[in-house]
Scaffold this active site. Structure first.
Site, short mmCIF file in Angstrom:
data_model
loop_
_atom_site.label_atom_id
_atom_site.label_comp_id
_atom_site.label_asym_id
_atom_site.label_seq_id
_atom_site.Cartn_x
_atom_site.Cartn_y
_atom_site.Cartn_z
N GLU A 153 0.81 -1.23 0.00
CA GLU A 153 0.00 0.00 0.00
C GLU A 153 0.84 1.27 0.00
O GLU A 153 0.85 2.02 0.99
CB GLU A 153 -0.96 -0.01 1.20
CG GLU A 153 -1.97 -1.12 1.14
CD GLU A 153 -3.07 -1.01 2.19
OE1 GLU A 153 -2.85 -0.34 3.21
OE2 GLU A 153 -4.13 -1.60 1.99
N GLU A 309 -6.62 -7.74 -0.85
CA GLU A 309 -7.21 -7.85 0.49
C GLU A 309 -8.69 -7.56 0.32
O GLU A 309 -9.06 -6.50 -0.18
CB GLU A 309 -6.58 -6.84 1.45
CG GLU A 309 -5.08 -7.03 1.63
CD GLU A 309 -4.43 -6.02 2.56
OE1 GLU A 309 -5.15 -5.32 3.29
OE2 GLU A 309 -3.20 -5.91 2.53
C1 GLA Z 1 -4.33 -2.57 4.88
C2 GLA Z 1 -3.08 -3.42 5.03
C3 GLA Z 1 -3.30 -4.66 5.82
C4 GLA Z 1 -4.21 -4.41 6.98
C5 GLA Z 1 -5.49 -3.78 6.49
C6 GLA Z 1 -6.49 -3.52 7.59
O1 GLA Z 1 -5.14 -2.83 3.84
O2 GLA Z 1 -2.45 -3.71 3.82
O3 GLA Z 1 -2.06 -5.12 6.26
O4 GLA Z 1 -3.57 -3.59 7.86
O5 GLA Z 1 -5.16 -2.54 5.94
O6 GLA Z 1 -6.24 -2.33 8.25
#
Ligand code: GLA
Ligand code: ZN
Length: 676
Positions: A153, A309
């Protein structure tokens, strides 16, 4: 020769995020066995595991990951490895504090959470490349590994550290050559901001948003380039050592101030982390902002993508917990992602963390480790996706409408907010939502992309502009396309300097209007009158338009500008250019976009009920129509012909009733494309 591993990013399948390092090793096989039985095909691992992979400077420990990956392989599950650079370990940050970003006010972004890494830090680049090289060598030939995720991210840090300061100065030097040029291009004469020596030119210390807007915009551009260059230090190593593996990155939380398009040039496939808010009060908006996020992700590489995710339980920890996903919601939103072009959907996470800050960002299985209702729903999803994968693979989303998205406009309009409520991305949500309600599939692509294949292009505020942007729209319209251009276009040159010509600058010619005067009405509600004498609300901004060849389409109905044109249409070449001088309410967008779409040969459906969405994936075997009810109430959708359900095999005619958060996947009985 086509390569199996490289092609594997276009498989339609379900995965999970799993952290072997968080669990006692005795649990691994039970977990992996259950994944296998449930139908999970792919797992992402290791993106935060640097301290376990390199417990101290230069001493690597891959034995535990070997054992985990061997187990996954034994059960036929494939692996994506995340490079662990978003969490530099403590031994690294204490020995090399230049890894840590420095905030605008001078404070350090300390370790303890994650994301504490400056993209311009020489130590991060050196140590990051070293561990990635070691990982790549270790796993390039591992039979379970198919691909890599770079970092985790990416986002803008607005880092003000010494490395960034020096790097910014050379970036500016490279762009402008001389200080005289910088002074002139940025207009530094205002408030005695002229630079007389290069050492005076720094990152915008202090962080005031009221510094020179040209400096602030270039500081953003510099950071975009820095993230791209940083990612390259990873992709170059991976490409050299693992030529058979694909590379992706998981983008998140739009809108991001990032050059996602530029970043993705080094990637095979884009990925998104998708967490629709499951709370009932978000039911009216979440399905639509979600659809926009998916379309934007598909637009990054203009092809199928991954969800790295996906929502699996009630999110929390960063805020008090949201509601748990209503029955059906997990499955329905995963199908929404697939309907909009996701091929693989990876759920975050297998089991909720027992330790660490994210204990209440729930996974599929709760802390009890007893699979429950959410897990059963996930298992159903896996079964369906696996059963339909042969039908879905190779199909893609084909859209005849597009929205031109620009990270540069987003940044410039954030640097200088124009009027209360006028937000670049929020406004895009409005048109996109109207298109979604009309069942018109829409791509969201970078504003510099070629427009072949589209019939209708919506162009949100091209506030910064140049000849190239004007040419793109003119040639699209000349060739028969319909352009819908919105207010605050043609205001500035690309260096964030106002241009001395009537608005909308270089777009006036194609739009056939000039803006005589404008009124930033902000949150006030004003009124529009259509040709049919219907009234609609409008707000944010009122451009008072002077016709210069265009026809009026709607007029203001109040205030001192009552009677002045607010919306216009100009015939240009074989096409049409609409100019929307204000931000109208949704009903007006529905009317305008519906009419414009019909006029260009698209077939909008009668407005879909709230929360119901219809999307299409097309392949050699024809079209698959996805109907999604992303709401807590049963809904009915009229069908234009006879369809067969790909899920149940049953015939659907007349109307399809969808229970709360239910979905349907339909194929026309006669094989012809459906309306819309
Ligand atoms: C992001 C991160 C994950 C997790 C999620 C939930 O998407 O990539 O590692 O922390 O947030 O907060
Ligand atoms: Zn820095």
């Amino acid at each position: 020769m086509a390569d199996m591993a490289l092609d594997s990013y276009s498989k339609v399948q379900i995965g999970v995020d799993y952290y072997p390092e968080h669990w006692d090793e005795s649990m691994w096989e039970t977990d992996i066995k259950l994944m296998k039985e449930t139908g999970v095909k792919v797992v992402r691992v290791a993106e935060f595991a640097w301290s376990r992979l390199e417990p101290s400077d230069g001493s690597f420990d891959f034995a535990w990951l070997d054992r985990a990956l061997d187990l996954f392989h034994a059960y036929g599950i494939q692996i994506v490895i995340g490079t662990p650079t978003a969490t530099p370990p403590r031994w690294l940050t204490s020995a090399h504090p230049d890894v840590l970003p420095v905030l605008a006010g001078g404070g350090v972004f300390h370790p303890g959470v994650r994301g504490h890494r400056c993209y311009n830090s020489a130590s991060l680049q050196q140590y990051g490349s070293r561990i990635i090289e070691a990982l790549a060598r270790r796993y390039s030939g591992h039979p379970a590994v198919i691909g890599w995720q770079t970092d985790n991210e990416f986002s803008m840090l607005d880092c003000h550290c010494d490395s960034c300061n020096l790097a910014f100065r050379s970036w500016v030097q490279k762009k402008y050559g001389t200080l005289e040029q910088v002074n002139s291009e940025w207009g530094t004469v205002v408030w005695s901001g002229e630079y007389s020596a290069w050492e005076e030119l720094t990152v915008p210390y202090g962080g005031s948003p009221f510094q020179n807007p040209s400096l602030l915009l270039d500081f953003q551009r510099f950071q975009w380039d820095a993230v791209i260059a940083y990612q390259k230090t990873q992709t170059e190593v991976l490409r050299a050592i693992c030529p058979r593996h694909f590379i992706t990155h998981n983008f998140h939380s739009y809108p991001q101030r990032l050059d996602m398009h530029g970043l993705a040039e080094a990637l095979d496939v884009a990925a998104f982390d998708y967490y629709p808010n499951p709370s009932p009060q978000k039911q009216a908006t979440a399905p639509y902002s979600g659809a926009l996020s998916l379309d934007l992700t598909r637009g990054i590489k203009r092809r199928g993508f991954w969800i790295m995710e996906q929502l699996s339980g009630p999110p929390g920890c960063w805020f008090p917990m949201w509601r748990t996903p209503y029955p059906g919601l997990i499955r329905a939103y995963a199908w929404q992602a697939i309907a909009r072009g996701a091929d693989t959907v990876v759920h975050f996470r297998w089991r909720s963390a027992a330790a660490g800050a994210e204990q209440f960002w729930h996974g599929l299985i709760d802390h009890s480790n007893v699979p429950g209702r959410r897990f059963a729903e996930f298992a159903r999803l896996c079964g369906e996706v696996n059963a339909l994968a042969p039908l879905l693979e190779g199909t893609r989303v084909i859209s005849r409408a597009a929205i031109l998205y620009s990270h540069e406009q987003l940044a410039a309009l954030r640097i200088q907010p124009q009027a209360e409520g006028l937000d670049y991305y929020e406004n895009i949500k409005q048109y996109h939502r109207a298109l979604t309600k009309l069942g018109i599939g829409c791509d969201v692509i970078d504003w510099r992309q070629p427009l072949e294949g589209y019939k209708l292009v919506i162009v949100p505020s091209l506030y910064l502009h140049d000849e190239e942007a004007a040419q793109l729209l003119e040639s699209f319209a000349t060739g028969g396309g319909t352009v819908i251009l919105t207010s605050r276009s043609g205001v500035k040159n690309m260096n964030n300097i106002c241009v001395m010509q009537p608005l909308p600058g270089l777009f006036s010619h194609a739009a056939g209007i000039t803006v005589e005067e404008y009124d930033p009405v902000g949150g006030e509600v004003h009124s529009l009158r259509s040709a049919e004498d219907l009234r609609y609300k409008c707000s944010q901004w009122c451009d008072i338009l002077r016709l210069q060849g265009a026809e009026p389409v709607a007029w203001y109905a109040d205030d001192f500008f009552a009677g002045a044109p607010a919306v216009t249409m100009n015939r240009f070449g074989a096409g049409k250019v609409y100019y929307i001088g204000t931000q109208p309410e949704e009903n007006y967008w529905l009317k305008l976009l519906g009419d414009a779409a019909r006029d260009t040969g698209l077939t909008p459906v009668p407005e879909l009920p709230d929360g119901v969405q219809a999307f299409t994936r097309t392949g050699e075997q024809g079209e698959l129509l996805f109907l999604l009810n992303l709401s807590r109430t049963a809904q009915t959708v009229g069908l234009d012909k006879a369809y067969r359900s790909a899920l149940s095999g049953s015939l659907r005619t007349g109307a399809a009733r969808l229970e709360a958060y239910d979905i349907e996947i339909l194929q026309a009985e006669d094989g012809s494309p459906q309306e819309g």
